[in-house]
Design a protein around this motif. Structure first.
Motif, PDB file in Angstrom:
ATOM      1  N   CYS A 106       0.857  -1.195   0.000  1.00  0.00           N
ATOM      2  CA  CYS A 106       0.000   0.000   0.000  1.00  0.00           C
ATOM      3  C   CYS A 106       0.889   1.240   0.000  1.00  0.00           C
ATOM      4  CB  CYS A 106      -0.926   0.005   1.216  1.00  0.00           C
ATOM      5  SG  CYS A 106      -1.947   1.501   1.343  1.00  0.00           S
ATOM      6  N   LEU A 107       0.691   2.117  -0.976  1.00  0.00           N
ATOM      7  CA  LEU A 107       1.519   3.301  -1.109  1.00  0.00           C
ATOM      8  C   LEU A 107       1.217   4.347  -0.043  1.00  0.00           C
ATOM      9  CD1 LEU A 107       1.345   3.720  -4.990  1.00  0.00           C
ATOM     10  CD2 LEU A 107       3.163   2.676  -3.636  1.00  0.00           C
ATOM     11  N   SER A 108       0.094   4.217   0.643  1.00  0.00           N
ATOM     12  CA  SER A 108      -0.296   5.209   1.641  1.00  0.00           C
ATOM     13  C   SER A 108       0.179   4.840   3.045  1.00  0.00           C
ATOM     14  CB  SER A 108      -1.814   5.387   1.634  1.00  0.00           C
ATOM     15  OG  SER A 108      -2.208   6.352   2.560  1.00  0.00           O
ATOM     16  N   CYS A 109      -0.199   3.677   3.538  1.00  0.00           N
ATOM     17  CA  CYS A 109       0.190   3.268   4.888  1.00  0.00           C
ATOM     18  C   CYS A 109       1.497   2.494   4.926  1.00  0.00           C
ATOM     19  CB  CYS A 109      -0.918   2.438   5.526  1.00  0.00           C
ATOM     20  SG  CYS A 109      -1.294   0.893   4.657  1.00  0.00           S
ATOM     21  N   LYS A 110       2.093   2.213   3.744  1.00  0.00           N
ATOM     22  CA  LYS A 110       3.387   1.531   3.649  1.00  0.00           C
ATOM     23  C   LYS A 110       3.351   0.139   4.279  1.00  0.00           C
ATOM     24  CE  LYS A 110       4.908   5.446   2.020  1.00  0.00           C
ATOM     25  NZ  LYS A 110       5.122   5.639   0.577  1.00  0.00           N
ATOM     26  N   CYS A 111       2.259  -0.568   4.091  1.00  0.00           N
ATOM     27  CA  CYS A 111       2.114  -1.910   4.649  1.00  0.00           C
ATOM     28  C   CYS A 111       1.912  -2.920   3.520  1.00  0.00           C
ATOM     29  CB  CYS A 111       0.931  -1.979   5.624  1.00  0.00           C
ATOM     30  SG  CYS A 111       1.129  -0.954   7.090  1.00  0.00           S
ATOM     31  N   TYR A 112       2.375  -4.139   3.757  1.00  0.00           N
ATOM     32  CA  TYR A 112       2.137  -5.236   2.839  1.00  0.00           C
ATOM     33  C   TYR A 112       0.854  -5.957   3.256  1.00  0.00           C
ATOM     34  CZ  TYR A 112       6.839  -4.610   0.981  1.00  0.00           C
ATOM     35  OH  TYR A 112       7.959  -4.089   0.374  1.00  0.00           O
ATOM     36  N   LEU A 113      -0.110  -5.985   2.367  1.00  0.00           N
ATOM     37  CA  LEU A 113      -1.434  -6.509   2.697  1.00  0.00           C
ATOM     38  C   LEU A 113      -1.889  -7.488   1.622  1.00  0.00           C
ATOM     39  CD1 LEU A 113      -3.058  -3.097   3.687  1.00  0.00           C
ATOM     40  CD2 LEU A 113      -2.198  -4.836   5.250  1.00  0.00           C
ATOM     41  N   PRO A 114      -2.810  -8.390   1.961  1.00  0.00           N
ATOM     42  CA  PRO A 114      -3.343  -9.305   0.939  1.00  0.00           C
ATOM     43  C   PRO A 114      -4.193  -8.576  -0.085  1.00  0.00           C
ATOM     44  CG  PRO A 114      -4.490  -9.589   3.028  1.00  0.00           C
ATOM     45  CD  PRO A 114      -3.341  -8.685   3.301  1.00  0.00           C
ATOM     46  N   SER A 115      -4.409  -9.205  -1.203  1.00  0.00           N
ATOM     47  CA  SER A 115      -5.148  -8.569  -2.296  1.00  0.00           C
ATOM     48  C   SER A 115      -6.584  -8.260  -1.915  1.00  0.00           C
ATOM     49  CB  SER A 115      -5.124  -9.470  -3.528  1.00  0.00           C
ATOM     50  OG  SER A 115      -5.690 -10.741  -3.227  1.00  0.00           O
ATOM     51  N   THR A 116      -7.125  -8.981  -0.935  1.00  0.00           N
ATOM     52  CA  THR A 116      -8.515  -8.731  -0.528  1.00  0.00           C
ATOM     53  C   THR A 116      -8.682  -7.385   0.168  1.00  0.00           C
ATOM     54  OG1 THR A 116      -8.081  -9.980   1.509  1.00  0.00           O
ATOM     55  CG2 THR A 116      -9.067 -11.175  -0.336  1.00  0.00           C
ATOM     56  N   ASP A 117      -7.573  -6.767   0.610  1.00  0.00           N
ATOM     57  CA  ASP A 117      -7.642  -5.467   1.279  1.00  0.00           C
ATOM     58  C   ASP A 117      -7.544  -4.305   0.301  1.00  0.00           C
ATOM     59  OD1 ASP A 117      -7.884  -6.740   3.651  1.00  0.00           O
ATOM     60  OD2 ASP A 117      -5.816  -6.443   4.298  1.00  0.00           O
ATOM     61  N   PHE A 118      -7.544  -4.592  -0.998  1.00  0.00           N
ATOM     62  CA  PHE A 118      -7.446  -3.547  -2.008  1.00  0.00           C
ATOM     63  C   PHE A 118      -8.678  -3.580  -2.907  1.00  0.00           C
ATOM     64  CE2 PHE A 118      -3.133  -4.402  -0.753  1.00  0.00           C
ATOM     65  CZ  PHE A 118      -2.526  -3.163  -0.731  1.00  0.00           C
ATOM     66  N   THR A 119      -9.032  -2.399  -3.400  1.00  0.00           N
ATOM     67  CA  THR A 119     -10.116  -2.278  -4.374  1.00  0.00           C
ATOM     68  C   THR A 119      -9.495  -2.048  -5.742  1.00  0.00           C
ATOM     69  OG1 THR A 119     -11.557  -1.304  -2.692  1.00  0.00           O
ATOM     70  CG2 THR A 119     -12.205  -1.018  -4.990  1.00  0.00           C
ATOM     71  N   MET A 120      -9.555  -3.065  -6.576  1.00  0.00           N
ATOM     72  CA  MET A 120      -8.915  -2.995  -7.886  1.00  0.00           C
ATOM     73  C   MET A 120      -9.942  -3.271  -8.982  1.00  0.00           C
ATOM     74  SD  MET A 120      -5.225  -4.847  -7.215  1.00  0.00           S
ATOM     75  CE  MET A 120      -5.966  -6.308  -6.477  1.00  0.00           C
ATOM     76  N   ALA A 121      -9.956  -2.400  -9.962  1.00  0.00           N
ATOM     77  CA  ALA A 121     -10.831  -2.601 -11.107  1.00  0.00           C
ATOM     78  C   ALA A 121     -10.195  -3.598 -12.075  1.00  0.00           C
ATOM     79  CB  ALA A 121     -11.089  -1.275 -11.813  1.00  0.00           C
ATOM     80  N   ALA A 122     -11.009  -4.101 -12.990  1.00  0.00           N
ATOM     81  CA  ALA A 122     -10.503  -5.094 -13.937  1.00  0.00           C
ATOM     82  C   ALA A 122      -9.477  -4.498 -14.889  1.00  0.00           C
ATOM     83  CB  ALA A 122     -11.669  -5.686 -14.732  1.00  0.00           C
ATOM     84  N   SER A 123      -9.567  -3.213 -15.150  1.00  0.00           N
ATOM     85  CA  SER A 123      -8.657  -2.569 -16.097  1.00  0.00           C
ATOM     86  C   SER A 123      -7.495  -1.840 -15.422  1.00  0.00           C
ATOM     87  CB  SER A 123      -9.434  -1.559 -16.949  1.00  0.00           C
ATOM     88  OG  SER A 123     -10.054  -0.580 -16.121  1.00  0.00           O
ATOM     89  N   SER A 124      -7.403  -1.905 -14.088  1.00  0.00           N
ATOM     90  CA  SER A 124      -6.345  -1.178 -13.388  1.00  0.00           C
ATOM     91  C   SER A 124      -5.015  -1.904 -13.531  1.00  0.00           C
ATOM     92  CB  SER A 124      -6.697  -1.021 -11.910  1.00  0.00           C
ATOM     93  OG  SER A 124      -6.816  -2.282 -11.292  1.00  0.00           O
ATOM     94  N   ARG A 125      -3.944  -1.130 -13.643  1.00  0.00           N
ATOM     95  CA  ARG A 125      -2.600  -1.682 -13.765  1.00  0.00           C
ATOM     96  C   ARG A 125      -1.784  -1.522 -12.494  1.00  0.00           C
ATOM     97  NH1 ARG A 125      -0.637   0.239 -19.855  1.00  0.00           N
ATOM     98  NH2 ARG A 125      -2.370  -0.746 -20.991  1.00  0.00           N
ATOM     99  N   THR A 126      -2.187  -0.636 -11.616  1.00  0.00           N
ATOM    100  CA  THR A 126      -1.509  -0.434 -10.343  1.00  0.00           C
ATOM    101  C   THR A 126      -2.473  -0.700  -9.199  1.00  0.00           C
ATOM    102  OG1 THR A 126      -2.059   1.932 -10.382  1.00  0.00           O
ATOM    103  CG2 THR A 126       0.077   1.266 -11.317  1.00  0.00           C
ATOM    104  N   VAL A 127      -1.915  -1.000  -8.046  1.00  0.00           N
ATOM    105  CA  VAL A 127      -2.734  -1.352  -6.885  1.00  0.00           C
ATOM    106  C   VAL A 127      -3.244  -0.106  -6.178  1.00  0.00           C
ATOM    107  CG1 VAL A 127      -2.749  -2.547  -4.681  1.00  0.00           C
ATOM    108  CG2 VAL A 127      -1.518  -3.522  -6.607  1.00  0.00           C
ATOM    109  N   GLY A 128      -2.353   0.847  -5.896  1.00  0.00           N
ATOM    110  CA  GLY A 128      -2.770   2.080  -5.224  1.00  0.00           C
ATOM    111  C   GLY A 128      -2.879   1.924  -3.723  1.00  0.00           C
TER     112      GLY A 128
END
Length: 312
Positions: A115-137
């Protein structure tokens, strides 16, 4: 659907609830300790040995007639160790689904993002990613925190002010255009930067009571031909036929100077709008000499030039 793992977890939960109960009879407490002892003895390790040793110690003290309040520390220690036993996937496989750190370290190399904001390594379920997104954010928690902390601005008052302005321009029926080219952001800039979000006459600052009207009602409304007033003040202002008359609210020289300055600033900030008249109205205080008026006009020109340089 129940599985062997869920049944095992349910059994351990019932035992934990039993050993955590207070004010039960001595025979019932001994039965609970015996059940716990047989459960943990299924596995041979250091943790189970400690639990069995504490169970035997409590049973021995109870048989010696030790008071219950002297056994509270020992019983809390038994509960703590058994809770650690429950959280171990080797003894309770179902708990592995709820552990944040997986028992197998190799699982950390799959579906883990930064995570670029909190600087933590998290599982993919903790991110909201669109089908067309190339970065996690950013993760869901950071997005929620940003949404809660972001300042909200209510633009309804400016929408109503712009709607009232356009309606009043339509009532003139003189083919006015500029009021329909001005956007909400432009009106907000004029209200906040030019007029300080208050009436030019009474300094009333409730925006729901303020309206934009023509300074000279015989000319089309424009940023260089407007004034911010309350509704009652605007009604009285539009009834005037000559702003130089003593009964005019703006016959005072300072008021005229402020309005002139705003007009010149507006003319330089909105060059894309239709060309204004070649000359702004030169309202003068009754009895003012032309020499003094020329000095005032020259000062207004210099201020307008300075405002134009700042805006560029």
């Amino acid at each position: 659907m129940d599985t062997q793992f869920t049944l095992r977890a349910r059994e351990l939960l019932e035992i934990y609830r039993s050993i955590s109960m207070k004010d039960i009879l001595q025979d019932e407490r001994l039965d609970v300790l015996l059940t716990l002892k047989h459960t943990v003895k299924e596995h041979d390790c250091k943790l189970t040995h400690e639990i069995v040793e504490l169970i035997d110690r409590e049973a021995d003290l109870m048989m010696r007639g030790v008071k219950e309040y002297n056994l509270e520390g020992l019983r809390k220690r038994i509960c703590t160790l058994f809770l650690q036993y429950i959280k171990t996937p080797l003894f309770n496989p179902e708990v592995a689904r709820y552990l944040k750190v997986p028992p197998d370290p190799m699982r950390l190399y799959h579906n883990i993002y930064f995570c670029l904001s909190c600087k933590c390594y998290l599982p993919s379920t903790d991110f909201t990613m669109a089908a067309s997104s190339r970065t996690v954010g950013r993760c869901r928690r950071c997005c929620k925190l940003d949404n809660e902390a972001r300042q909200r601005e209510a633009f309804l008052k400016y929408k109503l002010m712009l709607r009232n302005l356009r309606q009043s321009e339509m009532n003139y029926k003189d083919d006015a255009k500029i009021a329909f080219l001005i956007q909400q952001q432009d009106l907000q800039y004029m209200v906040e930067k030019f007029w300080g979000s208050q009436s030019a006459l009474s300094a009333w600052d409730d925006l729901y009571d303020l309206v934009m009207v023509r300074w000279d009602k015989y000319r089309e409304w424009a940023p260089w031909n407007t004034v911010l007033l309350t509704k009652d003040e605007a009604e009285a202002h539009l009834k005037l036929t000559n702003l130089e008359k003593p009964e005019s609210c703006f016959c005072h020289l300072d008021c005229q100077k402020d309005v002139w300055l705003f007009m010149w600033q507006a003319e330089s900030l909105w060059p894309h709008l239709p060309e204004p008249s070649q000359e702004l109205p030169t309202y003068r205080q009754p009895g003012e000499d032309t020499h003094g008026h020329r000095h005032l006009q020259k000062a207004a020109d210099q201020l307008a030039k300075h405002a134009h340089l700042l805006s560029v």
